[in-house]
Design a protein around this motif. Structure first.
Motif, mmCIF file in Angstrom:
data_model
loop_
_atom_site.group_PDB
_atom_site.id
_atom_site.type_symbol
_atom_site.label_atom_id
_atom_site.label_comp_id
_atom_site.label_asym_id
_atom_site.label_seq_id
_atom_site.Cartn_x
_atom_site.Cartn_y
_atom_site.Cartn_z
ATOM 1 N N GLN A 272 0.965 -1.287 0.062
ATOM 2 C CA GLN A 272 -0.038 0.099 0.195
ATOM 3 C C GLN A 272 0.775 1.408 0.010
ATOM 4 O O GLN A 272 0.597 2.167 -0.869
ATOM 5 C CB GLN A 272 -0.862 0.040 1.258
ATOM 6 N N TYR A 273 1.699 1.299 0.868
ATOM 7 C CA TYR A 273 2.772 2.431 1.084
ATOM 8 C C TYR A 273 3.369 2.766 -0.305
ATOM 9 O O TYR A 273 3.451 3.926 -0.675
ATOM 10 C CB TYR A 273 4.006 2.203 2.133
ATOM 11 N N TYR A 274 3.941 1.613 -0.996
ATOM 12 C CA TYR A 274 4.731 1.870 -2.289
ATOM 13 C C TYR A 274 3.605 1.758 -3.533
ATOM 14 O O TYR A 274 4.363 1.261 -4.610
ATOM 15 C CB TYR A 274 5.820 0.753 -2.207
ATOM 16 N N GLU A 275 2.481 1.654 -3.422
ATOM 17 C CA GLU A 275 1.490 1.514 -4.689
ATOM 18 C C GLU A 275 2.003 2.626 -5.498
ATOM 19 O O GLU A 275 2.499 3.832 -5.107
ATOM 20 C CB GLU A 275 0.089 1.953 -3.941
ATOM 21 N N ASP A 276 2.264 2.275 -6.751
ATOM 22 C CA ASP A 276 2.550 3.115 -7.982
ATOM 23 C C ASP A 276 3.891 3.863 -7.788
ATOM 24 O O ASP A 276 4.205 4.599 -8.533
ATOM 25 C CB ASP A 276 1.635 4.531 -8.210
ATOM 26 N N ARG A 277 4.686 3.392 -7.005
ATOM 27 C CA ARG A 277 6.037 3.598 -7.085
ATOM 28 C C ARG A 277 6.757 2.625 -7.728
ATOM 29 O O ARG A 277 7.033 1.508 -7.495
ATOM 30 C CB ARG A 277 6.844 3.860 -5.616
ATOM 31 N N PRO A 278 7.397 2.755 -8.908
ATOM 32 C CA PRO A 278 8.072 1.856 -9.663
ATOM 33 C C PRO A 278 9.241 1.078 -9.260
ATOM 34 O O PRO A 278 9.579 -0.204 -9.901
ATOM 35 C CB PRO A 278 8.295 2.789 -11.164
ATOM 36 N N PHE A 279 9.953 1.752 -8.283
ATOM 37 C CA PHE A 279 11.328 1.157 -8.048
ATOM 38 C C PHE A 279 11.326 0.440 -6.504
ATOM 39 O O PHE A 279 12.439 0.051 -6.352
ATOM 40 C CB PHE A 279 12.503 2.389 -7.944
ATOM 41 N N VAL A 280 10.314 0.275 -5.942
ATOM 42 C CA VAL A 280 10.128 -0.477 -4.833
ATOM 43 C C VAL A 280 9.405 -1.752 -5.096
ATOM 44 O O VAL A 280 8.227 -1.705 -5.375
ATOM 45 C CB VAL A 280 9.819 0.197 -3.694
ATOM 46 N N ARG A 281 10.032 -3.032 -4.899
ATOM 47 C CA ARG A 281 9.279 -4.140 -5.258
ATOM 48 C C ARG A 281 9.261 -4.896 -3.655
ATOM 49 O O ARG A 281 10.312 -5.393 -3.329
ATOM 50 C CB ARG A 281 10.082 -5.185 -6.122
ATOM 51 N N VAL A 282 8.190 -4.887 -3.170
ATOM 52 C CA VAL A 282 7.841 -5.895 -2.022
ATOM 53 C C VAL A 282 7.741 -7.440 -2.534
ATOM 54 O O VAL A 282 6.771 -7.579 -3.269
ATOM 55 C CB VAL A 282 6.689 -5.242 -1.265
ATOM 56 N N ARG A 283 8.700 -8.108 -1.746
ATOM 57 C CA ARG A 283 8.630 -9.637 -2.186
ATOM 58 C C ARG A 283 7.474 -10.276 -1.248
ATOM 59 O O ARG A 283 7.077 -9.896 0.040
ATOM 60 C CB ARG A 283 9.828 -10.212 -1.613
ATOM 61 N N LYS A 284 6.707 -11.300 -2.035
ATOM 62 C CA LYS A 284 5.816 -11.929 -1.393
ATOM 63 C C LYS A 284 6.226 -12.646 -0.165
ATOM 64 O O LYS A 284 7.549 -12.972 0.089
ATOM 65 C CB LYS A 284 5.014 -12.726 -2.422
ATOM 66 N N ALA A 285 5.380 -13.013 0.805
ATOM 67 C CA ALA A 285 5.826 -13.514 2.239
ATOM 68 C C ALA A 285 6.585 -14.717 1.924
ATOM 69 O O ALA A 285 6.098 -15.604 1.104
ATOM 70 C CB ALA A 285 4.499 -13.680 2.816
ATOM 71 N N GLY A 286 7.569 -14.741 2.825
ATOM 72 C CA GLY A 286 8.008 -16.273 2.957
ATOM 73 C C GLY A 286 9.368 -16.210 1.896
ATOM 74 O O GLY A 286 10.193 -17.276 1.634
ATOM 75 N N THR A 287 9.579 -14.940 1.215
ATOM 76 C CA THR A 287 10.661 -14.883 0.133
ATOM 77 C C THR A 287 11.569 -13.359 0.477
ATOM 78 O O THR A 287 10.871 -12.549 0.942
ATOM 79 C CB THR A 287 10.458 -14.854 -1.160
ATOM 80 N N TRP A 288 12.796 -13.474 0.263
ATOM 81 C CA TRP A 288 13.361 -12.539 0.368
ATOM 82 C C TRP A 288 14.409 -11.861 -0.541
ATOM 83 O O TRP A 288 14.794 -13.048 -1.427
ATOM 84 C CB TRP A 288 14.425 -12.435 1.903
#
Lengths: 353, 353, 353, 353
Positions: A272-288
């Protein structure tokens, strides 16, 4: 070849890794033309003498540090210089009407006292410190616009660390008294200047820690977290040197508040925080993320591990220190200052392997 | 975002380093759209499962190897597959009307016997071997045009070696009986398949030689040199493994003819031969390229040292094995096949450091 | 703890990698006691200040370069110093009665003119050059005895190269006009002095060539081969830098004479030549050594590949440049000078991985 | 050459890095003779086939896993095997009268339930778990004597971590609820088995985290700390992979009690705790160890940084994972079991660089 609506850019400090990365990225930018590459140590020399990889790509010679000359050739100047140089140069460049993007730490701390304490140097003019805009794009990008004359680009460690912590701090999801940051950097972060600590046979097959509790990025991190939290934040930071060229990983620990119980909670919050920000990629749970996932690119990748046993969250954030941690974010800030899409010229994939 | 005049490309072998580099380069190419990424081993899986660095860049799942399906989605197919696979697949893809660019060695040797001897595999159909165009762009690029159905992309070692030798061979400046090639490659050249010889702790802090006089690139090199010389050429080749990810250096030795007495003579000869070719950079006399000068780029850099004491010339040629030695040159060939400028989508600077 | 029949050793140049390796090896030697560690740049400093890994192992401080003092404390002095230093120091140490083992190149060339030409420095005294014994143990070890006052330890590249070539040259099995040497070294070979060419980010993920046809080890190699062959030998040598700390590989090429037709022939020849020499390991036909096979040890491993197609043999020879190429062979020479078994204190296994 | 009072040792798992390091160290041990090298996967093969660096050092072939045979040849057997193997083999070896030193994790946890939970495997016999002595020499070395039949060698991470934490925990100087451990390991720690996560091009130029909150060393660490503290201790552990072969660094954080206010306080405390223990080196205040300071040796080096701003101490502990973290400590335990000086055969200096 460039679009008509281009601007002209000068780069000071082109004998270092930050400067040469600006050349790599800007020469491929559709709206920027590099019109001057500047070195205080070796003016007049061919650019490719120090960087043969730019053969046929970057012709010409290094200019001297001459504000009038630069102002006649450029609209914006990037300072990719060691600490202390921008204190001297930025006022001169501003006076001749140039926009200044400072990649060094000289204008990041609002407090001259803190600068003096942590950098052991004479701080910049207080009015300029006040005026300088801290360009952490994904957090305070709305302040980066065409009125900005002096842009202070965040440090490499702070970029990775702050992008990894701020959404949780802003949401009140972590105990501010428990933040511990264990950071690791590739050796290019130490620059091209010679030192035993960057000597190949000393660093290769070695892993070391340095500047424990003394790193000049600590007050920068705390200033930003304090601003977000609305109350003083103090952190523990250890920086380490990894035997590789590029990449930063920050492994961060904090006790979590009640409402944040799972990895998925954190993933959702950050998405949510980084919605529409192209350069932050939040990894799905359980992966780093690993540092190689962002090498050569402007991405910052973030992952989480909440531990029920201890009630702590571990947050992992990675960037390429030379791109998102320096030249790339500086260009992202330029894009914002020009009113362009922030990703202009920066949407290239990481290089793998 | 792509230009209207684009073509649609499929990539087979997208779980390997050649395939993933095609993705990196093609997704930034202004006239190509990747429409299918294909894997025989893992169809249906998310692309980013195996390559998390492509998060947010390459969405979708891996397609199965289905010629009809691929033909419905693509105009051209790249085969980034191990030896032997293209022998099977290329005919199927050609039959459904696809253009095929094969990055493997299956269609490089005109002689089925030589293929069988050096690859220890069943050769491709003789007619297709005859039809396949060997795409060493800077030498035989004029043969790569819109009539080509099956393009055979040169091997990584042959690319560095041939670009370094051919102008001298063509000019008759070196004694064909004296050519010795000492080649070195980063470990990505061995692919992503697991083996003890690519196991980190075995390769790191190690330098080793392999396949002495047995490397399957030997007949490819000799076939090309023989074609240029107009008479049989036999060479000695030793390949070595360097503890780094990317890069090939070929150090080549030969006795020189009378007319070639200085480094400058060679520099001039090569500059003439490669005039107007954007990707070969001849270094000025007295300097030699290092592999890092071309990392991540499509350049081949070449330098010379003539030794009066021995009457020999040492020629040094470097490429990035994954770009100019594989994916980059394949795209350069696609550009030529489409009648576009050969440098379209490939004019990015090396990444340094 | 040491045996009564020990000698006392001093080490000059203890701030470099050769010096510190002498400390590692000598402190484990059963018959040698290190009594003085000497540095011209930092006398008085604790030894462990520059080398914390010696904490609790090597107590005390660095001595100044004072021949009288050293003569009062030691019987033999090792010079692990840059070129030119031993020219000055060796005469002073000899005069006070010390035995001198010089690891630098100052006393390797019998001809002062050649030294001046290749080293670009003032040569040592001609009489001392004449007196100095060149300690390539496996070839001229019989000349290393208790009468030797000044021992000149072979260079790192020459050690690997000469051990790999001499049996074939002595047997007349290779054409002396065709010898080409392609050598590769880890970065410790460049020493601990700071330079851009040893800067981590410049060397890591890079492979480069240097000093083409100009390396100061060329005349040393040719002097030795000429002595063995009984007629002048001229060679081509290219040296390369490998991104690793330790290790040298020399890949050598020559046309073979009629009687040497197979790998097994070479294996037999070399096994005979090196019979009873503990530190040369000839690999069985069809296998070749890698540098990691000798890391940390005093071994030199050698392998062969005869190519019927070209009539050439490829000889591969590897050493650890800091051990067999410097400190280890120096101790091997000390053992011979003292009349001890040449392997005393040196029979440790390589470290793997 | 060996002393008469030697014992005979067998090594199971000689195709891995722990096994081959046992060979390196034991063949130089003055009181141990290696009489059998055992492999379940490749019995009958020459030892040097898989490890050519042992040419001329370790003759003979691999034995099969045959307890009777081994008992006839050896007095003690080292198990350098993957998790689960010692569960099967240790009882068989004990039954035929062999002493067993297990380097795997199979006998480290007293609780079968914890083993099952964290290792996801069937635990060993409960009585044997009870009998096994946990050989953290510097802490519980007094329990390692000639009555021990089954010695469980500590894990690599636990060794570095526990030696770094235990004196402070024992003294009550740190808040047990605040212990956070950020650990980093070279790639040899992952063993010689092939996996993508140890594939050179994936690991090189990369830094990654793994098994967050799931590492099987967590219960081992907590069991030991709980024993020292006399009350339950829970910790947070993150493990990371460093692109190097050898070395572990644990960076540990905790809030300090009132009485521990300075680095010097910690240095004094630890120097007292480890008085007369040859393998722990406490660094003086203001300096910290790097992994290279212990490479190839049995040392554990420890340093401190107390931060007044946060009231936390950062403790840095480094070991060579293959030596002190595996083979070296196993031999140290053997020495204690035999009543020898614990440093017998282990007092060699680190290899630098």
């Amino acid at each position: 070849m460039k679009n008509k609506k281009t601007i002209r850019a000068a780069i000071v400090g082109a004998t270092g890794y930050g400067g040469v990365e600006l050349i790599r990225l800007l020469q491929a930018h559709p709206r920027v033309e590099i019109t001057s590459v500047i070195s205080s140590t070796n003016p007049g020399a061919e650019i490719i003498q120090g960087f043969p990889h730019l053969t046929n790509i970057m012709l010409g010679t290094l200019d001297a540090v001459d504000p009038q000359l630069i102002a006649s050739k450029a609209d914006v100047v990037f300072l990719a210089t060691p600490a202390g140089v921008a204190v001297e140069l930025a006022p001169q460049f501003l006076q001749v009407g140039l926009k200044v993007i400072d990649i060094s730490g000289d204008y990041r701390l609002k407090s001259p006292e803190l600068y003096e304490k942590w950098y052991k140097r004479t701080p910049a003019d207080a009015a300029l410190l006040e005026e300088a805009v801290y360009g952490l794009c994904e957090v305070w990008g709305m302040e980066v616009n065409d009125t900005v004359r002096l842009l202070s680009n965040p440090g490499c460690f702070p970029t990775a660390i702050l992008l990894g912590l701020i959404p949780a701090v802003a949401a009140g999801w972590i105990d501010l008294n428990t933040i511990i940051i264990d950071a690791k950097s590739g050796v290019s972060g130490a620059g091209r200047g010679l030192s035993l600590s960057s000597h190949f046979a000393e660093v290769n097959e070695n892993f070391s820690a340095y500047k424990l509790n003394k790193h000049q990025h600590i007050p920068e991190i705390e200033q930003a977290l304090t601003r977000v939290a609305g109350k003083p934040v103090v952190t523990t930071l250890t920086t380490h040197l990894v035997p590789m060229n590029r990449g930063i990983m920050a492994t961060m620990y904090a006790s979590v508040a009640e409402e944040a119980r799972t990895d998925a909670d954190f993933v959702n919050l950050y998405n949510q925080y980084y919605e529409d920000r192209p350069f932050v990629r939040v990894r799905k749970a359980g992966t780093w993320p690993a540092t190689k996932h962002v090498t050569g690119s402007n991405y910052c990748d973030i992952g989480f591990a909440v531990d029920e046993r201890t009630g702590r969250v571990t947050i992992i954030s990675v960037i390429d220190n030379v791109v998102k941690g320096a030249a790339g974010q500086a260009i992202q800030n330029l894009n914002l200052m020009m009113g362009w899409d922030e990703s202009t010229g920066l949407m290239f994939a990481p290089m793998y392997p």
